[in-house]
Design an enzyme around this catalytic site. Sequence first.
Site, PDB file in Angstrom:
ATOM      1  N   GLU A  70       0.827  -1.208   0.000  1.00  0.00           N
ATOM      2  CA  GLU A  70       0.000   0.000   0.000  1.00  0.00           C
ATOM      3  C   GLU A  70       0.861   1.258   0.000  1.00  0.00           C
ATOM      4  O   GLU A  70       0.420   2.321   0.435  1.00  0.00           O
ATOM      5  CB  GLU A  70      -0.970  -0.010   1.182  1.00  0.00           C
ATOM      6  CG  GLU A  70      -2.007  -1.103   1.070  1.00  0.00           C
ATOM      7  CD  GLU A  70      -3.437  -0.619   1.101  1.00  0.00           C
ATOM      8  OE1 GLU A  70      -3.700   0.600   1.148  1.00  0.00           O
ATOM      9  OE2 GLU A  70      -4.326  -1.480   1.062  1.00  0.00           O
ATOM     10  N   HIS A 127      -5.164   2.445  -0.271  1.00  0.00           N
ATOM     11  CA  HIS A 127      -4.333   3.314  -1.116  1.00  0.00           C
ATOM     12  C   HIS A 127      -4.212   2.703  -2.497  1.00  0.00           C
ATOM     13  O   HIS A 127      -3.858   1.536  -2.633  1.00  0.00           O
ATOM     14  CB  HIS A 127      -2.945   3.488  -0.496  1.00  0.00           C
ATOM     15  CG  HIS A 127      -3.017   4.072   0.879  1.00  0.00           C
ATOM     16  ND1 HIS A 127      -3.338   3.321   1.980  1.00  0.00           N
ATOM     17  CD2 HIS A 127      -2.850   5.339   1.313  1.00  0.00           C
ATOM     18  CE1 HIS A 127      -3.360   4.101   3.043  1.00  0.00           C
ATOM     19  NE2 HIS A 127      -3.068   5.333   2.667  1.00  0.00           N
ATOM     20  N   LYS A 154     -10.832   5.983   5.120  1.00  0.00           N
ATOM     21  CA  LYS A 154      -9.921   6.811   4.329  1.00  0.00           C
ATOM     22  C   LYS A 154      -9.556   6.068   3.053  1.00  0.00           C
ATOM     23  O   LYS A 154      -9.235   4.881   3.090  1.00  0.00           O
ATOM     24  CB  LYS A 154      -8.649   7.079   5.136  1.00  0.00           C
ATOM     25  CG  LYS A 154      -7.526   7.708   4.346  1.00  0.00           C
ATOM     26  CD  LYS A 154      -6.240   7.666   5.149  1.00  0.00           C
ATOM     27  CE  LYS A 154      -5.066   7.903   4.225  1.00  0.00           C
ATOM     28  NZ  LYS A 154      -3.802   7.561   4.826  1.00  0.00           N
TER      29      LYS A 154
END
Length: 175
Positions: A70, A127, A154
């Site tokens: 990530e 991510h 997130k």
Amino acid sequence: KPAVSLKIIDVDTFYEVTKKVKDMDIDLMEWRADWYEDVFDYEKVKAVLQQIRDILEDIPILFTFRTKKEGGNRAVSGEMYIEVNKKVCDMGIADMIDVEMFSGEEIIQEIISYAHEKNVIVVGSNHDFGGTPSKKQIITRLQLMQHFRADIIKIAVMPKNKEDVIALLLATEEM
């Protein structure tokens, strides 16, 4: 107020930067511990976290061990990823930990349950540095984070054109 993310390369320099950051009137400081050479020496990690706490006082601390897959600095086994996050929860110093939501269902559940037992807030993260998923994929990823009971969700993506930005904004609006 801004949030600040810091990596330790040299501990003394890190403390000096942390002192300067405190004067910036920040909401949050993230410690990217995957860059710390002694991240698996938990006495040293505890000492660093305590020093950060002493400097920042009541400013929240987010502990993040970002894995290589990530965009982080280290590749680790699932067992090591679980261990480092649990050990940090046991220390009772960091307010939050970041949990990568594509680490595997059992890993995610174990870390999040443990963090919640220790009253540590979980930031569920994903991510994608290769691009921006579709609006539908973004929403699916964010809903997965909710499903696993992340306290804060997130996603970080790499928009390459205005359509990517619009997809991200629309997904954010829908969520």
